[in-house]
Scaffold this motif. Sequence first.
Motif, PDB file in Angstrom:
ATOM      1  N   VAL A 219       0.824  -1.207   0.000  1.00 23.18           N
ATOM      2  CA  VAL A 219       0.000   0.000   0.000  1.00 23.18           C
ATOM      3  C   VAL A 219       0.859   1.259   0.000  1.00 23.18           C
ATOM      4  O   VAL A 219       0.555   2.242  -0.677  1.00 23.18           O
ATOM      5  CB  VAL A 219      -0.948   0.010   1.222  1.00 23.18           C
ATOM      6  CG1 VAL A 219      -1.720   1.322   1.288  1.00 23.18           C
ATOM      7  CG2 VAL A 219      -1.896  -1.173   1.167  1.00 23.18           C
ATOM      8  N   GLY A 220       1.942   1.237   0.774  1.00 22.61           N
ATOM      9  CA  GLY A 220       2.785   2.429   0.870  1.00 22.61           C
ATOM     10  C   GLY A 220       4.081   2.150   1.583  1.00 22.61           C
ATOM     11  O   GLY A 220       4.407   1.003   1.909  1.00 22.61           O
ATOM     12  N   PHE A 221       4.814   3.233   1.853  1.00 20.55           N
ATOM     13  CA  PHE A 221       6.110   3.143   2.508  1.00 20.55           C
ATOM     14  C   PHE A 221       6.181   4.234   3.566  1.00 20.55           C
ATOM     15  O   PHE A 221       5.776   5.381   3.322  1.00 20.55           O
ATOM     16  CB  PHE A 221       7.235   3.325   1.482  1.00 20.55           C
ATOM     17  CG  PHE A 221       8.611   3.058   2.019  1.00 20.55           C
ATOM     18  CD1 PHE A 221       9.147   1.777   1.985  1.00 20.55           C
ATOM     19  CD2 PHE A 221       9.372   4.084   2.556  1.00 20.55           C
ATOM     20  CE1 PHE A 221      10.416   1.520   2.477  1.00 20.55           C
ATOM     21  CE2 PHE A 221      10.635   3.845   3.041  1.00 20.55           C
ATOM     22  CZ  PHE A 221      11.173   2.553   3.008  1.00 20.55           C
ATOM     23  N   ASP A 222       6.684   3.910   4.753  1.00 24.77           N
ATOM     24  CA  ASP A 222       6.734   4.847   5.881  1.00 24.77           C
ATOM     25  C   ASP A 222       8.009   5.678   5.799  1.00 24.77           C
ATOM     26  O   ASP A 222       9.048   5.324   6.378  1.00 24.77           O
ATOM     27  CB  ASP A 222       6.671   4.077   7.198  1.00 24.77           C
ATOM     28  CG  ASP A 222       6.385   4.988   8.389  1.00 24.77           C
ATOM     29  OD1 ASP A 222       6.673   6.192   8.279  1.00 24.77           O
ATOM     30  OD2 ASP A 222       5.888   4.490   9.418  1.00 24.77           O
TER      31      ASP A 222
ATOM     32  N   GLU B 233       9.992  -3.228   8.252  1.00 26.38           N
ATOM     33  CA  GLU B 233       9.482  -2.268   9.229  1.00 26.38           C
ATOM     34  C   GLU B 233       8.967  -0.985   8.579  1.00 26.38           C
ATOM     35  O   GLU B 233       8.287  -0.181   9.228  1.00 26.38           O
ATOM     36  CB  GLU B 233      10.572  -1.927  10.255  1.00 26.38           C
ATOM     37  CG  GLU B 233      11.780  -1.183   9.716  1.00 26.38           C
ATOM     38  CD  GLU B 233      12.924  -2.119   9.328  1.00 26.38           C
ATOM     39  OE1 GLU B 233      14.085  -1.760   9.596  1.00 26.38           O
ATOM     40  OE2 GLU B 233      12.649  -3.192   8.739  1.00 26.38           O
ATOM     41  N   TYR B 234       9.304  -0.759   7.308  1.00 19.26           N
ATOM     42  CA  TYR B 234       8.865   0.445   6.613  1.00 19.26           C
ATOM     43  C   TYR B 234       7.718   0.196   5.617  1.00 19.26           C
ATOM     44  O   TYR B 234       7.094   1.144   5.149  1.00 19.26           O
ATOM     45  CB  TYR B 234      10.036   1.055   5.849  1.00 19.26           C
ATOM     46  CG  TYR B 234      11.269   1.306   6.676  1.00 19.26           C
ATOM     47  CD1 TYR B 234      11.290   2.307   7.640  1.00 19.26           C
ATOM     48  CD2 TYR B 234      12.419   0.531   6.511  1.00 19.26           C
ATOM     49  CE1 TYR B 234      12.426   2.538   8.410  1.00 19.26           C
ATOM     50  CE2 TYR B 234      13.550   0.745   7.266  1.00 19.26           C
ATOM     51  CZ  TYR B 234      13.546   1.740   8.220  1.00 19.26           C
ATOM     52  OH  TYR B 234      14.673   1.962   8.970  1.00 19.26           O
ATOM     53  N   LEU B 235       7.491  -1.059   5.308  1.00 17.10           N
ATOM     54  CA  LEU B 235       6.466  -1.384   4.317  1.00 17.10           C
ATOM     55  C   LEU B 235       5.065  -1.319   4.911  1.00 17.10           C
ATOM     56  O   LEU B 235       4.829  -1.778   6.018  1.00 17.10           O
ATOM     57  CB  LEU B 235       6.725  -2.781   3.734  1.00 17.10           C
ATOM     58  CG  LEU B 235       8.096  -3.002   3.101  1.00 17.10           C
ATOM     59  CD1 LEU B 235       8.195  -4.440   2.602  1.00 17.10           C
ATOM     60  CD2 LEU B 235       8.348  -2.028   1.975  1.00 17.10           C
ATOM     61  N   ILE B 236       4.143  -0.746   4.174  1.00 19.53           N
ATOM     62  CA  ILE B 236       2.763  -0.627   4.619  1.00 19.53           C
ATOM     63  C   ILE B 236       1.878  -1.505   3.726  1.00 19.53           C
ATOM     64  O   ILE B 236       1.808  -1.308   2.506  1.00 19.53           O
ATOM     65  CB  ILE B 236       2.283   0.841   4.547  1.00 19.53           C
ATOM     66  CG1 ILE B 236       3.178   1.732   5.409  1.00 19.53           C
ATOM     67  CG2 ILE B 236       0.822   0.936   5.009  1.00 19.53           C
ATOM     68  CD1 ILE B 236       2.884   3.224   5.246  1.00 19.53           C
ATOM     69  N   TYR B 237       1.218  -2.485   4.351  1.00 23.50           N
ATOM     70  CA  TYR B 237       0.364  -3.408   3.603  1.00 23.50           C
ATOM     71  C   TYR B 237      -1.094  -3.200   3.968  1.00 23.50           C
ATOM     72  O   TYR B 237      -1.422  -2.682   5.015  1.00 23.50           O
ATOM     73  CB  TYR B 237       0.760  -4.863   3.894  1.00 23.50           C
ATOM     74  CG  TYR B 237       2.079  -5.240   3.271  1.00 23.50           C
ATOM     75  CD1 TYR B 237       2.185  -5.479   1.900  1.00 23.50           C
ATOM     76  CD2 TYR B 237       3.219  -5.394   4.062  1.00 23.50           C
ATOM     77  CE1 TYR B 237       3.398  -5.852   1.327  1.00 23.50           C
ATOM     78  CE2 TYR B 237       4.437  -5.754   3.485  1.00 23.50           C
ATOM     79  CZ  TYR B 237       4.508  -5.982   2.129  1.00 23.50           C
ATOM     80  OH  TYR B 237       5.705  -6.359   1.573  1.00 23.50           O
TER      81      TYR B 237
END
Length: 385
Positions: free
Chosen positions: A328-331, A381-385
């Motif tokens: 979905v995104g990246f933090d 830890e940075y990946l947004i699912y």
Amino acid sequence: MFILDKPFVSKVLLDTVKRNNYPVLDNDTARELLGDSGNLLSSERFADRFRSRPVVYTNSENAVAWINENLMFSDIVEKVDLFKNKVKFRDLLSGMFPDFFYREVLFNEIETLRSKDLRFPFVIKPAVGFFSLGVYYVEDETAWKRIRPQIIEETLKVRDYYPDDVLNAHSFIIEEVIEGTEYAIDGYYNSDGEPVILNVLKHFFAGSEDVSDRVYVTSVKIVREISEQVHKFLVSLGRLAVVKDFPFHIEVRIDDKGRVVPVELNPLRFAGWCCTDIGFFAYGLNTYEYFAGSSVPDWDEIESRCGDKVYAMVVVEKSAKIDDGKLVGFDYEKLRNSFTKVLELRESDFRSYNVFSFVFAETDSEDAPELKAILNSDLSEYLIY
């Protein structure tokens, strides 16, 4: 003269072109970024000017296609191909490194390559490649059986990111593993064919099988440590290739005996995606202006300002193992907070390209914990699912 193209033009480069009113090829990217304020030259005017002063810099290897079509009257086409094609580059160096093992294989031959025809360990990568795409370290026959399908899968996945002039996955090179510490160097050959070194980045790896571009560091100390032996190698290379007014980004390995062995050389540009800007953030050294003005860095003066500070450039790439469909995104804020002092964080369109971000940071030392952490991170830890 400058050719600006996708995938990325940094603010540092854009401001430099504007401030100096450098002539720029009139293409879609330049027109979008500069509009009517730029010193834009049509293809015909650019080529005519090149005839009288053949000095050009491009931020992107996407420009190779235009160069091949419009500057055929110059030997620059031959020089670009000589360096860009890793097989031809090894052919050029064969006299300097007569015992170096390498061979070319076609993509459709990879699946049927027999272990007895290979020399382990080896590195395999596209003969015309970019940004560590499709690069693999193969330790032994067992690893080859495991890695071979990965090469095929990743190649099919990423080969549409860039045009064939930048990443051509139809042909691969297999070559012996080069021992030693790896360095990435930005520089240029001046009008007399003399090499000038602008940036020196030490490349860190997470392990023997790591071939990523994740972490680089630079300092005045690092520059001084290797400049002399690298300069000697570049002089020899320049005599072989006969190049002048020629910017480059070269990767080399230096062993414990001081022997310099090149990994590859990228023509007409410095570090990709404008990562050469680490020199600007670290030392106030604008590599574009230094090349355009045929200037040489004063490292004594730079050291008087920067002392023993260490600077890092981190490439947060998107591996082929990440499921695009679920992502979905990246933090980015969490990534920023992973470093003590961020000088600039550049977000990337990771849907279109295989990279999330570039981070330029000041750090305490080459082995700072924050660098070790990001080097070994799987990015989960940075990946947004």
